[in-house]
Design a protein around this motif. Structure first.
Motif, PDB file in Angstrom:
ATOM      1  N   ASN A  76      27.122 -46.786  46.438  1.00  0.00           N
ATOM      2  CA  ASN A  76      26.155 -45.881  45.806  1.00  0.00           C
ATOM      3  C   ASN A  76      24.817 -46.567  45.584  1.00  0.00           C
ATOM      4  OD1 ASN A  76      28.056 -43.856  45.712  1.00  0.00           O
ATOM      5  ND2 ASN A  76      28.651 -44.258  43.596  1.00  0.00           N
ATOM      6  N   VAL A  77      24.836 -47.847  45.187  1.00  0.00           N
ATOM      7  CA  VAL A  77      23.589 -48.583  44.940  1.00  0.00           C
ATOM      8  C   VAL A  77      22.848 -48.819  46.253  1.00  0.00           C
ATOM      9  CG1 VAL A  77      22.683 -50.827  44.231  1.00  0.00           C
ATOM     10  CG2 VAL A  77      24.375 -49.687  42.815  1.00  0.00           C
ATOM     11  N   LEU A  78      23.571 -49.136  47.306  1.00  0.00           N
ATOM     12  CA  LEU A  78      22.943 -49.444  48.584  1.00  0.00           C
ATOM     13  C   LEU A  78      22.505 -48.207  49.377  1.00  0.00           C
ATOM     14  CD1 LEU A  78      25.263 -52.389  49.706  1.00  0.00           C
ATOM     15  CD2 LEU A  78      22.967 -52.549  48.711  1.00  0.00           C
ATOM     16  N   SER A  79      22.991 -47.047  48.971  1.00  0.00           N
ATOM     17  CA  SER A  79      22.662 -45.818  49.705  1.00  0.00           C
ATOM     18  C   SER A  79      21.327 -45.265  49.296  1.00  0.00           C
ATOM     19  CB  SER A  79      23.720 -44.738  49.450  1.00  0.00           C
ATOM     20  OG  SER A  79      24.960 -45.171  49.936  1.00  0.00           O
TER      21      SER A  79
END
Length: 79
Positions: A76-79
């Protein structure tokens, strides 16, 4: 075959009640350096035996769940 159980058994063994938490049972086993702990009812009836292997299985499931949660959060953070 001829050795009486009383000669090899643990005298006055530690035990836990059925409502004892896994973490408390593991702490008792660690403090006293044993791997099995009888589970005894209030009526002094042996209900079973809890082992470190039982605790390890539970901890592995929790570790897998935690790893999945971390993977989801990183995604979720990298998306």
């Amino acid at each position: 075959e001829s050795t009486p159980v009383r000669e090899i058994m643990t005298h006055n063994p530690h035990f836990v009640a059925p409502g004892t938490t896994v973490s408390d049972a593991v702490l008792i086993m660690q403090r006293h350096n044993f791997r099995h702990l009888p589970i005894v009812s209030p009526e002094a009836k042996i209900l079973g035996v809890f082992s470190l292997r039982d605790a390890m299985a539970r901890e592995l499931v929790q570790a897998e769940q935690m790893a999945d949660l971390i993977d989801q959060q990183l995604t979720n953070v990298l998306s």
